[in-house]
Design a protein around this motif. Structure first.
Motif, mmCIF file in Angstrom:
data_model
loop_
_atom_site.group_PDB
_atom_site.id
_atom_site.type_symbol
_atom_site.label_atom_id
_atom_site.label_comp_id
_atom_site.label_asym_id
_atom_site.label_seq_id
_atom_site.Cartn_x
_atom_site.Cartn_y
_atom_site.Cartn_z
ATOM 1 N N ILE A 32 0.842 -1.205 0.000
ATOM 2 C CA ILE A 32 0.000 0.000 0.000
ATOM 3 C C ILE A 32 0.876 1.255 0.000
ATOM 4 N N LYS A 33 1.947 1.193 0.795
ATOM 5 C CA LYS A 33 2.850 2.341 0.886
ATOM 6 C C LYS A 33 3.480 2.659 -0.478
ATOM 7 N N VAL A 34 3.957 1.634 -1.167
ATOM 8 C CA VAL A 34 4.594 1.864 -2.465
ATOM 9 C C VAL A 34 3.578 2.395 -3.482
ATOM 10 N N LEU A 35 2.368 1.830 -3.471
ATOM 11 C CA LEU A 35 1.347 2.286 -4.420
ATOM 12 C C LEU A 35 0.953 3.734 -4.137
ATOM 13 N N LYS A 36 0.931 4.105 -2.857
ATOM 14 C CA LYS A 36 0.609 5.499 -2.506
ATOM 15 C C LYS A 36 1.746 6.418 -2.932
ATOM 16 N N LYS A 37 2.978 6.053 -2.558
ATOM 17 C CA LYS A 37 4.120 6.939 -2.807
ATOM 18 C C LYS A 37 4.447 7.045 -4.300
ATOM 19 N N GLN A 38 4.423 5.901 -5.011
ATOM 20 C CA GLN A 38 4.861 5.935 -6.411
ATOM 21 C C GLN A 38 3.726 6.251 -7.370
ATOM 22 N N HIS A 39 2.509 5.841 -7.015
ATOM 23 C CA HIS A 39 1.418 5.962 -7.986
ATOM 24 C C HIS A 39 0.263 6.820 -7.470
ATOM 25 N N ASN A 40 0.469 7.371 -6.267
ATOM 26 C CA ASN A 40 -0.533 8.246 -5.657
ATOM 27 C C ASN A 40 -1.914 7.589 -5.527
ATOM 28 N N ILE A 41 -1.939 6.289 -5.268
ATOM 29 C CA ILE A 41 -3.210 5.581 -5.079
ATOM 30 C C ILE A 41 -3.583 5.625 -3.605
ATOM 31 N N LYS A 42 -4.856 5.969 -3.354
ATOM 32 C CA LYS A 42 -5.268 6.115 -1.951
ATOM 33 C C LYS A 42 -6.492 5.287 -1.606
ATOM 34 N N ASP A 43 -7.126 4.721 -2.635
ATOM 35 C CA ASP A 43 -8.358 3.986 -2.356
ATOM 36 C C ASP A 43 -8.118 2.473 -2.399
ATOM 37 N N PHE A 44 -8.062 1.886 -1.226
ATOM 38 C CA PHE A 44 -7.812 0.446 -1.114
ATOM 39 C C PHE A 44 -8.949 -0.219 -0.349
ATOM 40 N N PHE A 45 -9.358 -1.386 -0.843
ATOM 41 C CA PHE A 45 -10.346 -2.203 -0.148
ATOM 42 C C PHE A 45 -9.639 -3.456 0.366
ATOM 43 N N ILE A 46 -9.904 -3.791 1.612
ATOM 44 C CA ILE A 46 -9.143 -4.870 2.249
ATOM 45 C C ILE A 46 -10.043 -6.083 2.513
ATOM 46 N N ILE A 47 -9.519 -7.254 2.171
ATOM 47 C CA ILE A 47 -10.155 -8.509 2.600
ATOM 48 C C ILE A 47 -9.186 -9.204 3.548
ATOM 49 N N VAL A 48 -9.685 -9.576 4.720
ATOM 50 C CA VAL A 48 -8.885 -10.394 5.636
ATOM 51 C C VAL A 48 -9.278 -11.846 5.395
ATOM 52 N N ASN A 49 -8.320 -12.631 4.941
ATOM 53 C CA ASN A 49 -8.590 -14.040 4.630
ATOM 54 C C ASN A 49 -8.000 -14.934 5.728
#
Ligand SMILES: Nc1ncnc2c1ncn2[C@@H]1O[C@H](COP(=O)(O)OP(=O)(O)O)[C@@H](O)[C@H]1O
Ligand SMILES: [Mg+2]
Length: 273
Positions: free
Chosen positions: A161-178
């Protein structure tokens, strides 16, 4: 350009391998398509493609055939059932574990152009943070990160999540706990990731649902039959069906803004600067 299509593209991601991405992608695809929503499942785990194994099929052609100018999408699609199609990946070819940007652009441009009227396209991705995974996550509209209660799965999920936020500015994540042992463990696992994302990345991740540990998932894998067909009344499948309903609702909400399935701007922009 044909903007009639209202396809929600979904990427299934994880930091750590073995957390259930492929099984979740597969059974979500079955569950969503069973709700009268035409769905396409694409194996994009270039290193360890194994949707074909879980399905017990031996594909003759795979997604890389799209690079040939005369190959049409219909030539490589396998129909799993009415309203549910599948595109396999090439597997076990070490030099193809990653696709460069040009390759990704050609494949997903073709998919954008020739795609039928699917309501959903689900990409099963490889684990980790290689450039291909990050790009393919960026071009999809709905990003699902799978974690389990294992501490390493949490830290690796956070890293992704950190890399996607920092490198690609993505902020919307949906989480599944399996693979949670119970609801309490599942919720507390999500809370830990939520707190870390809030504190260190200033983003609000969203809880999409939890899937309890269920030996039927393993049994379905051993039998090479999707859980959806193998054990209709299983706990894990019921959890997945609830998640499918939530994803359908999300599509209804964003319907007016849906155009082409994949937004290639990110890859194209990256190469213009
Ligand atoms: N909810 C679950 N309960 C029990 N076992 C599970 C569950 N989800 C996944 N598994 C097990 O984990 C293994 C790895 O799952 P897989 O979908 O291949 O993970 P990934 O694609 O993330 O590497 C499966 O073969 C299955 O045995
Ligand atoms: Mg997998």
């Amino acid at each position: 350009m044909d903007y009639k299509r209202k396809t929600l593209s979904i990427s299934i991601l994880s930091g750590k391998g073995g957390v259930g991405k492929t099984n979740i992608a597969l059974n979500l695809a079955y569950a969503i398509s069973a709700l009268n929503s035409p769905t396409l499942l694409i194996d994009c785990d270039l290193g360890l493609a194994n949707l074909d194994v879980l399905l017990g099929v031996t594909p003759q052609k795979n997604i890389e055939y799209l690079l040939k100018p005369d190959t049409k999408i219909d030539d490589i699609i396998i129909q799993l059932k009415k309203g549910l199609d599948f595109i396999p990946a090439a597997s076990g070819v070490p030099e193809l574990v990653e696709w460069d940007d040009d390759l990704q652009t050609s494949i997903f441009k073709k998919l954008n152009q020739e795609m039928k009227d699917y309501h959903f396209i689900i990409l099963d991705l490889g684990a980790g943070i290689n450039a291909t995974v990050l790009n393919l996550a960026s071009i999809t509209r709905f990003k699902i990160v799978i974690i389990t209660p294992e501490p390493t799965s949490l830290t690796d999920g956070y890293a992704l999540i950190k890399v996607l936020k920092k490198q690609h500015n993505i902020k919307d994540f949906f989480i599944i706990v399996n693979m949670a042992k119970n609801i309490k463990e599942g919720k507390s696992t999500f809370k830990k990731l939520q707190l870390a994302c809030e504190k260190f990345l200033s983003i609000q991740i969203k809880f999409l649902g939890l899937i309890l540990e269920d030996k039927n998932v393993q049994l379905a894998v051993i039998n090479q039959v999707p859980l959806f067909e193998f054990k209709k009344d299983s706990q894990a499948l019921n959890n997945i069906k609830e998640i499918a309903l939530k994803i359908m609702k999300f599509r209804e909400i964003v319907l007016p803004e849906l155009t082409l399935p994949f937004n290639l701007d990110f890859i194209l922009k990256k190469n213009n600067t």
